[in-house]
Design a protein around this motif. Structure first.
Motif, PDB file in Angstrom:
ATOM      1  N   TYR A 271       0.838  -1.205   0.000  1.00  0.00           N
ATOM      2  CA  TYR A 271       0.000   0.000   0.000  1.00  0.00           C
ATOM      3  C   TYR A 271       0.873   1.255   0.000  1.00  0.00           C
ATOM      4  O   TYR A 271       0.499   2.278  -0.575  1.00  0.00           O
ATOM      5  N   LYS A 272       2.023   1.163   0.624  1.00  0.00           N
ATOM      6  CA  LYS A 272       2.978   2.280   0.611  1.00  0.00           C
ATOM      7  C   LYS A 272       3.380   2.612  -0.818  1.00  0.00           C
ATOM      8  O   LYS A 272       3.405   3.779  -1.221  1.00  0.00           O
ATOM      9  N   LYS A 273       3.697   1.586  -1.598  1.00  0.00           N
ATOM     10  CA  LYS A 273       4.098   1.805  -2.992  1.00  0.00           C
ATOM     11  C   LYS A 273       2.955   2.440  -3.778  1.00  0.00           C
ATOM     12  O   LYS A 273       3.164   3.344  -4.581  1.00  0.00           O
ATOM     13  N   PHE A 274       1.741   1.950  -3.528  1.00  0.00           N
ATOM     14  CA  PHE A 274       0.571   2.499  -4.216  1.00  0.00           C
ATOM     15  C   PHE A 274       0.353   3.959  -3.830  1.00  0.00           C
ATOM     16  O   PHE A 274       0.172   4.825  -4.695  1.00  0.00           O
ATOM     17  N   SER A 275       0.374   4.247  -2.536  1.00  0.00           N
ATOM     18  CA  SER A 275       0.140   5.613  -2.049  1.00  0.00           C
ATOM     19  C   SER A 275       1.215   6.564  -2.563  1.00  0.00           C
ATOM     20  O   SER A 275       0.905   7.672  -3.024  1.00  0.00           O
ATOM     21  N   ALA A 276       2.464   6.134  -2.470  1.00  0.00           N
ATOM     22  CA  ALA A 276       3.568   6.989  -2.900  1.00  0.00           C
ATOM     23  C   ALA A 276       3.470   7.320  -4.389  1.00  0.00           C
ATOM     24  O   ALA A 276       3.834   8.418  -4.815  1.00  0.00           O
ATOM     25  N   SER A 277       2.944   6.387  -5.186  1.00  0.00           N
ATOM     26  CA  SER A 277       2.809   6.623  -6.627  1.00  0.00           C
ATOM     27  C   SER A 277       1.791   7.718  -6.925  1.00  0.00           C
ATOM     28  O   SER A 277       1.840   8.354  -7.982  1.00  0.00           O
ATOM     29  N   LEU A 278       0.860   7.939  -5.997  1.00  0.00           N
ATOM     30  CA  LEU A 278      -0.163   8.970  -6.169  1.00  0.00           C
ATOM     31  C   LEU A 278       0.242  10.303  -5.552  1.00  0.00           C
ATOM     32  O   LEU A 278      -0.497  11.289  -5.672  1.00  0.00           O
TER      33      LEU A 278
ATOM     34  N   ASN B 217       0.444  19.701   2.266  1.00  0.00           N
ATOM     35  CA  ASN B 217       1.462  19.605   1.225  1.00  0.00           C
ATOM     36  C   ASN B 217       1.115  18.605   0.135  1.00  0.00           C
ATOM     37  O   ASN B 217       1.973  18.213  -0.658  1.00  0.00           O
ATOM     38  N   SER B 218      -0.150  18.175   0.098  1.00  0.00           N
ATOM     39  CA  SER B 218      -0.571  17.245  -0.954  1.00  0.00           C
ATOM     40  C   SER B 218      -2.076  17.342  -1.146  1.00  0.00           C
ATOM     41  O   SER B 218      -2.808  17.780  -0.252  1.00  0.00           O
ATOM     42  N   TRP B 219      -2.526  16.916  -2.312  1.00  0.00           N
ATOM     43  CA  TRP B 219      -3.972  16.897  -2.576  1.00  0.00           C
ATOM     44  C   TRP B 219      -4.673  15.947  -1.611  1.00  0.00           C
ATOM     45  O   TRP B 219      -5.811  16.200  -1.212  1.00  0.00           O
TER      46      TRP B 219
ATOM     47  N   PRO C  51       3.379  12.368  -5.794  1.00  0.00           N
ATOM     48  CA  PRO C  51       4.715  12.762  -6.260  1.00  0.00           C
ATOM     49  C   PRO C  51       5.309  13.878  -5.413  1.00  0.00           C
ATOM     50  O   PRO C  51       4.637  14.849  -5.086  1.00  0.00           O
ATOM     51  N   GLY C  52       6.543  13.698  -5.034  1.00  0.00           N
ATOM     52  CA  GLY C  52       7.237  14.717  -4.245  1.00  0.00           C
ATOM     53  C   GLY C  52       7.013  14.635  -2.755  1.00  0.00           C
ATOM     54  O   GLY C  52       7.590  15.425  -1.998  1.00  0.00           O
ATOM     55  N   ILE C  53       6.190  13.685  -2.306  1.00  0.00           N
ATOM     56  CA  ILE C  53       5.906  13.542  -0.880  1.00  0.00           C
ATOM     57  C   ILE C  53       6.768  12.423  -0.308  1.00  0.00           C
ATOM     58  O   ILE C  53       6.774  11.303  -0.816  1.00  0.00           O
ATOM     59  N   ASP C  54       7.507  12.742   0.751  1.00  0.00           N
ATOM     60  CA  ASP C  54       8.399  11.770   1.386  1.00  0.00           C
ATOM     61  C   ASP C  54       7.755  11.181   2.640  1.00  0.00           C
ATOM     62  O   ASP C  54       6.726  11.646   3.109  1.00  0.00           O
ATOM     63  N   HIS C  55       8.398  10.149   3.151  1.00  0.00           N
ATOM     64  CA  HIS C  55       8.050   9.562   4.454  1.00  0.00           C
ATOM     65  C   HIS C  55       6.630   9.002   4.481  1.00  0.00           C
ATOM     66  O   HIS C  55       5.893   9.181   5.447  1.00  0.00           O
ATOM     67  N   VAL C  56       6.249   8.345   3.394  1.00  0.00           N
ATOM     68  CA  VAL C  56       4.947   7.671   3.345  1.00  0.00           C
ATOM     69  C   VAL C  56       5.107   6.264   3.905  1.00  0.00           C
ATOM     70  O   VAL C  56       5.966   5.503   3.469  1.00  0.00           O
ATOM     71  N   LEU C  57       4.275   5.911   4.883  1.00  0.00           N
ATOM     72  CA  LEU C  57       4.347   4.586   5.499  1.00  0.00           C
ATOM     73  C   LEU C  57       3.466   3.563   4.786  1.00  0.00           C
ATOM     74  O   LEU C  57       3.820   2.401   4.662  1.00  0.00           O
ATOM     75  N   GLY C  58       2.309   3.993   4.342  1.00  0.00           N
ATOM     76  CA  GLY C  58       1.366   3.079   3.727  1.00  0.00           C
ATOM     77  C   GLY C  58       0.329   2.575   4.707  1.00  0.00           C
ATOM     78  O   GLY C  58       0.151   1.366   4.868  1.00  0.00           O
ATOM     79  N   VAL C  59      -0.379   3.511   5.351  1.00  0.00           N
ATOM     80  CA  VAL C  59      -1.460   3.157   6.283  1.00  0.00           C
ATOM     81  C   VAL C  59      -2.775   3.592   5.653  1.00  0.00           C
ATOM     82  O   VAL C  59      -2.899   4.715   5.165  1.00  0.00           O
TER      83      VAL C  59
ATOM     84  N   TYR D  11       6.299  13.844  11.244  1.00  0.00           N
ATOM     85  CA  TYR D  11       7.391  13.437  10.354  1.00  0.00           C
ATOM     86  C   TYR D  11       6.841  12.640   9.175  1.00  0.00           C
ATOM     87  O   TYR D  11       7.142  12.931   8.024  1.00  0.00           O
ATOM     88  N   TYR D  12       6.017  11.660   9.472  1.00  0.00           N
ATOM     89  CA  TYR D  12       5.431  10.845   8.420  1.00  0.00           C
ATOM     90  C   TYR D  12       4.253  11.557   7.750  1.00  0.00           C
ATOM     91  O   TYR D  12       3.553  12.363   8.375  1.00  0.00           O
ATOM     92  N   PHE D  13       4.030  11.232   6.493  1.00  0.00           N
ATOM     93  CA  PHE D  13       2.855  11.706   5.764  1.00  0.00           C
ATOM     94  C   PHE D  13       1.579  11.394   6.548  1.00  0.00           C
ATOM     95  O   PHE D  13       0.682  12.227   6.676  1.00  0.00           O
ATOM     96  N   GLU D  14       1.520  10.193   7.084  1.00  0.00           N
ATOM     97  CA  GLU D  14       0.329   9.765   7.819  1.00  0.00           C
ATOM     98  C   GLU D  14       0.118  10.561   9.094  1.00  0.00           C
ATOM     99  O   GLU D  14      -1.017  10.714   9.553  1.00  0.00           O
TER     100      GLU D  14
END
Length: 232
Positions: free
Chosen positions: A19-26, A96-98, A28-36, A62-65
């Motif tokens: 899910y982290k890979k999926f979320s990060a793909s949506l 910092n993201s949609w 762009p430019g956002i770091d520290h995504v865990l995938g929750v 720190y994390y996107f979540e």
């Protein structure tokens, strides 16, 4: 252990690599995504809102979540409208993201009972020049103000949004497509005499065509408009 540290450990345990890979793909430019997943974050937000939420909102994410979760907590806490607006004012510059923007706006359901107060509060963001602050105002208008009382003003304000950022243009297009579904007569009349830049107008047509809430008759007319644009 304080509530922020404890919650960080929880969201780290909830993280899913796929899910982290999926979320990060949506994002762009956002770091520290865990995938929750969002439903899990919402459950945490409900719990935090009943506990030491002051401390949680005061901590540095720190994390996107964690940013997402702080926005959800602001929507869930039991405070006066004026107090909530203070927390919203502190949070909006952190968007910092949609994804954070749209989820945050969706959680501000107190707006429905405090329309005049929130309307006045959010107007400066529409003219801030900042991508996600403008998107915040646009998504709020789309979510809570496509009503008989506000539709004329909303359409006029959307028509005046002028910003090159992709996520602003997409927000305006989405808001107008939603307006066409909810207020078809006035929005269709606006479509005949808009002042949108070409890119935003094309996105508006596309979002409208993708909507399941817009009549086939209007979609046929939109396709004609789109074909005419292609010839220019």
């Amino acid at each position: 252990m304080d509530i922020f540290t404890e919650t960080r450990k929880e969201i780290e345990q909830l993280a899913e690599n796929d899910y982290k890979k999926f979320s990060a793909s949506l994002l762009p430019g956002i770091d520290h995504v865990l995938g929750v997943r969002l439903p899990q974050l919402r459950e945490l937000a409900k719990r935090i809102a009943k506990e030491d939420w002051h401390r949680y909102l005061a901590a540095e994410p720190y994390y996107f979540e964690e940013i997402m979760l702080q926005g959800m907590v602001i929507g869930a806490i039991q405070v006066t409208p004026e107090e909530r607006l203070q927390y919203i004012a502190g949070f909006v510059p952190c968007i910092n993201s949609w994804s954070v923007c749209d989820t945050f706006c969706g959680g501000l359901k107190f707006t429905a009972k405090n329309q005049a107060l929130v309307w006045e509060f959010m107007q400066p963001y529409l003219h801030s020049g900042e991508e996600y602050q403008i998107r915040f105002a646009v998504i709020m208008m789309m979510s809570y103000y496509l009503t008989d009382d506000y539709i004329d003003t909303v359409l006029a304000l959307l028509d005046g949004v002028n910003h090159d950022a992709y996520y602003v243009k997409m927000a305006v297009a989405w808001a107008l497509a939603t307006a066409l579904a909810k207020q078809p007569e006035k929005t269709w009349a606006y479509f005949q005499n808009h002042h949108l830049d070409m890119d935003t107008w094309k996105k508006t047509i596309q979002k409208s065509l993708e909507s399941r809430r817009i009549s086939e008759e209007q979609k046929a007319a939109l396709r004609v408009m789109r074909s005419q644009l292609a010839k220019k």
